[in-house]
Design an enzyme around this catalytic site. Structure first.
Site, PDB file in Angstrom:
ATOM      1  N   PHE A 258      23.330  -9.403  52.076  1.00 45.12           N
ATOM      2  CA  PHE A 258      22.136  -8.559  51.889  1.00 45.12           C
ATOM      3  C   PHE A 258      20.889  -9.366  51.529  1.00 45.12           C
ATOM      4  O   PHE A 258      20.021  -8.897  50.813  1.00 45.12           O
ATOM      5  CB  PHE A 258      22.394  -7.449  50.850  1.00 45.12           C
ATOM      6  N   CYS A 269      21.932   6.217  53.898  1.00 42.15           N
ATOM      7  CA  CYS A 269      22.272   6.055  52.480  1.00 42.15           C
ATOM      8  C   CYS A 269      21.181   5.418  51.632  1.00 42.15           C
ATOM      9  O   CYS A 269      20.687   6.048  50.703  1.00 42.15           O
ATOM     10  CB  CYS A 269      23.558   5.263  52.365  1.00 42.15           C
TER      11      CYS A 269
HETATM   12  N1  LIG Z   1      27.322   7.525  56.115  1.00 47.97           N
HETATM   13  C1  LIG Z   1      27.619   6.622  55.197  1.00 47.97           C
HETATM   14  O1  LIG Z   1      27.607   5.418  55.443  1.00 47.97           O
HETATM   15  C2  LIG Z   1      27.958   7.050  53.789  1.00 47.97           C
HETATM   16  C3  LIG Z   1      28.550   6.122  52.916  1.00 47.97           C
HETATM   17  C4  LIG Z   1      28.870   6.535  51.622  1.00 47.97           C
HETATM   18  C5  LIG Z   1      28.584   7.816  51.206  1.00 47.97           C
HETATM   19  N2  LIG Z   1      27.978   8.687  52.070  1.00 47.97           N
HETATM   20  C6  LIG Z   1      27.703  10.044  51.595  1.00 47.97           C
HETATM   21  O2  LIG Z   1      28.752  10.911  52.065  1.00 47.97           O
HETATM   22  C7  LIG Z   1      28.219  12.192  52.408  1.00 47.97           C
HETATM   23  C8  LIG Z   1      28.489  12.474  53.872  1.00 47.97           C
HETATM   24  O3  LIG Z   1      27.808  11.506  54.652  1.00 47.97           O
HETATM   25  P1  LIG Z   1      28.005  11.393  56.238  1.00 47.97           P
HETATM   26  O4  LIG Z   1      27.159  10.270  56.684  1.00 47.97           O
HETATM   27  O5  LIG Z   1      29.461  11.414  56.540  1.00 47.97           O
HETATM   28  O6  LIG Z   1      27.342  12.786  56.665  1.00 47.97           O
HETATM   29  P2  LIG Z   1      27.243  13.441  58.107  1.00 47.97           P
HETATM   30  O7  LIG Z   1      25.955  14.147  58.141  1.00 47.97           O
HETATM   31  O8  LIG Z   1      27.585  12.426  59.148  1.00 47.97           O
HETATM   32  O9  LIG Z   1      28.421  14.507  58.104  1.00 47.97           O
HETATM   33  C9  LIG Z   1      28.451  15.655  57.323  1.00 47.97           C
HETATM   34  C10 LIG Z   1      29.216  16.722  58.115  1.00 47.97           C
HETATM   35  O10 LIG Z   1      29.398  17.860  57.277  1.00 47.97           O
HETATM   36  C11 LIG Z   1      29.399  19.004  58.128  1.00 47.97           C
HETATM   37  N3  LIG Z   1      29.205  20.209  57.311  1.00 47.97           N
HETATM   38  C12 LIG Z   1      28.054  20.686  56.779  1.00 47.97           C
HETATM   39  N4  LIG Z   1      28.293  21.825  56.101  1.00 47.97           N
HETATM   40  C13 LIG Z   1      29.633  22.055  56.204  1.00 47.97           C
HETATM   41  C14 LIG Z   1      30.499  23.079  55.719  1.00 47.97           C
HETATM   42  N5  LIG Z   1      30.030  24.080  54.965  1.00 47.97           N
HETATM   43  N6  LIG Z   1      31.806  23.010  56.035  1.00 47.97           N
HETATM   44  C15 LIG Z   1      32.303  22.000  56.789  1.00 47.97           C
HETATM   45  N7  LIG Z   1      31.515  21.013  57.282  1.00 47.97           N
HETATM   46  C16 LIG Z   1      30.214  21.049  56.994  1.00 47.97           C
HETATM   47  C17 LIG Z   1      28.270  18.702  59.101  1.00 47.97           C
HETATM   48  O11 LIG Z   1      28.343  19.475  60.262  1.00 47.97           O
HETATM   49  C18 LIG Z   1      28.477  17.205  59.356  1.00 47.97           C
HETATM   50  O12 LIG Z   1      29.269  16.964  60.500  1.00 47.97           O
HETATM   51  C19 LIG Z   1      26.739  12.132  52.049  1.00 47.97           C
HETATM   52  O13 LIG Z   1      26.559  12.602  50.748  1.00 47.97           O
HETATM   53  C20 LIG Z   1      26.419  10.641  52.110  1.00 47.97           C
HETATM   54  O14 LIG Z   1      25.341  10.283  51.294  1.00 47.97           O
HETATM   55  C21 LIG Z   1      27.681   8.337  53.343  1.00 47.97           C
END
Ligand SMILES: NC(=O)c1ccc[n+]([C@@H]2O[C@H](COP(=O)([O-])OP(=O)(O)OC[C@H]3O[C@@H](n4cnc5c(N)ncnc54)[C@H](O)[C@@H]3O)[C@@H](O)[C@H]2O)c1
Length: 444
Positions: A258, A269
């Site tokens: 990083f 994120c």
């Molecule tokens: N993407 C990353 O690299 C990462 C890493 C660590 C933590 N996070 C955290 O994890 C969480 C998820 O991130 P992501 O990137 O996977 O999100 P994302 O947006 O890719 O996926 C979230 C999913 O949840 C679904 N969803 C929404 N409401 C719903 C419901 N009521 N029932 C079922 N499904 C529903 C959406 O349709 C979507 O597909 C966030 O809080 C994010 O900050 C993400």
């Protein structure tokens, strides 16, 4: 609870890669999502996004009957013992996280637990600020279930640290697992799920687990920002910031990760999480001058990159630019907060036209802007007859472009690199004008 069955609500990057990993560790896992097409595809073994190696593993787990998809949260919760909330927590205009989906899923869990006699553990895995699990999720589940946390059902917070682009590796082989537990019994269940994962495990209070995630992302964002700030200082001395940061990263207290200067951090994120912890701190009366500066510098950096482009080629009016890489970083199709957007917007304001290429992110970038960008099917098509090239994310395919290709396809052999995708000397000795963030201007 002999055999633990898992349900995961929200099948995004976190939900699906974690689900695949649990399935591979022998836990029957159901992932749900609100978008039916994602579930239809999952049940055919097709992930809803690009992540290296994920498709084969998902396909394998689906074929073995260890992983499946459903649009029905209620049924998935009912048929499982542990439910992970993995829905998105996107930023609101004030920087705080939108918790609508977290609340909806907590309500679904409460509704099911009302009529379920078996012990069930609820785990928040979405990134949420301290207090969210105990002050928001817990009361909703208790209200709809009419049951008590720590007595009738378990509650944990298990932050996720995966890196997009390496999500498969990180979910199968995490470097640590943090288990925030409401009570010992809840934490014991989560520790059982992770018993086959060979890494240090830390058990703590739920609020500690929630804050660890923000502190970790804030530190990583700060490291990148420091390298970015030093890139501008290095340019003034006509020295290479990568050489500077190589020397810095050799210190074991710092490490080399990083410290690669570029056109700013993006993704779903770092920007969102730093904004959310800043917004929370304001609300609770804590000043955050360091994180305010991180966010400010991150907005400067893409504009600084455009300044480098202008310094190199002069007036951009009427110029056609081959723009390589639209995702926020290589090996992902994710374009959330990608630095490509502010850079391209600024290039159009300056009168330029963009021919863009990305190996995977085209379909997620296109809805972000109405600008008349030409989306090309290959980097060759993007380079053909463009005035010069700009690199925004360093996919391997883009790093593999040969100096000869730049020379024969571009009108002018000029490459301006926002990510240090090349060894500058390789391009320069092949007659290419090379400029990059934090790089020496050898023409001076
Ligand atoms: N993407 C990353 O690299 C990462 C890493 C660590 C933590 N996070 C955290 O994890 C969480 C998820 O991130 P992501 O990137 O996977 O999100 P994302 O947006 O890719 O996926 C979230 C999913 O949840 C679904 N969803 C929404 N409401 C719903 C419901 N009521 N029932 C079922 N499904 C529903 C959406 O349709 C979507 O597909 C966030 O809080 C994010 O900050 C993400």
């Amino acid at each position: 609870m002999d055999e633990i069955k898992i349900s995961i609500l929200g099948m995004g990057y976190v939900g699906l890669t974690s689900g695949m990993a649990y399935a591979k560790h022998g836990f029957k896992t159901v992932c749900t999502d609100a978008i039916a097409s994602k579930i239809e595809n999952l049940n055919k073994g097709i992930p809803p996004f690009y992540e290296p190696e994920l498709e084969d593993l998902v396909n394998n787990m689906v074929n073995k009957g260890m992983l499946s998809g459903s649009t029905d949260n209620i049924e998935a919760i009912r048929d499982s013992d542990v439910t992970f909330i993995c829905v998105g927590t996107p930023p609101l205009p004030d920087g705080s996280a939108d918790l609508t989906a977290v609340k909806d899923t907590a309500k679904d869990i409460g509704t099911v637990l009302k009529d379920k006699n078996e012990y069930h553990v609820v785990v928040t895995k979405s990134t949420i600020v301290p207090g969210t699990t105990e002050d928001l999720v817990l009361p909703i589940v208790e209200k709809y279930s009419n049951k008590k946390a720590g007595q009738d059902f378990g509650l944990c917070m298990n932050p996720e640290f995966l890196r997009q682009g390496q999500a498969v590796h990180d979910s199968l082989y995490p470097d640590r697992i943090v288990i925030g537990e409401f009570d010992k019994k809840s934490g014991d269940v989560l520790e059982r799920i992770y018993s086959g994962y060979d890494c240090p495990k830390m058990r703590c209070e739920i609020k500690v687990a929630e804050l660890i995630k923000y502190a970790a992302n804030s530190l990583l964002a700060t490291k990148i920002t420091l390298a970015n700030e030093f890139s501008r200082i290095s340019e003034k001395f006509n020295i290479d910031v990568y050489e500077v940061m190589k020397g810095v990263g050799m210190d074991f207290r710092i490490n080399p990760m990083f410290l690669g200067a570029g056109c700013g951090f993006g993704g779903s994120c770092f920007p969102k999480d730093v904004k959310a912890i800043v917004a929370l701190s304001k609300k609770i009366g804590v000043e955050t001058p360091l994180l305010d500066a991180v966010l400010y510098t991150n907005e400067l950096q893409p504009m600084h990159f455009v300044d480098i482009i202008k310094d190199t080629v002069g007036n951009l009016d009427g110029k056609t630019i081959a723009f390589l890489g639209l995702s926020f970083k290589p090996d992902t199709d994710d374009t959330r907060e990608t630095r490509a957007l502010p850079i391209i917007e600024k290039l159009y304001q300056e009168g330029a036209h963009v021919k863009a290429y990305d190996p995977k992110a085209y379909y997620k970038f296109k809805p972000l802007t109405d600008l008349p960008i030409e989306y090309m099917k290959s980097w060759k098509d993007a380079l053909k007859n463009a005035d010069f090239a700009v690199v925004q994310s360093d996919w391997q395919e883009i790093k593999d472009i040969k100096p000869e290709d730049y020379k024969t396809l571009l009108k002018n052999p000029i490459v301006i690199d926002g990510r240090r995708s090349y060894n500058p000397h390789d391009l320069i000795k092949n007659g290419i004008t090379y400029r990059a963030i934090g790089w020496k201007n050898l023409d001076d």
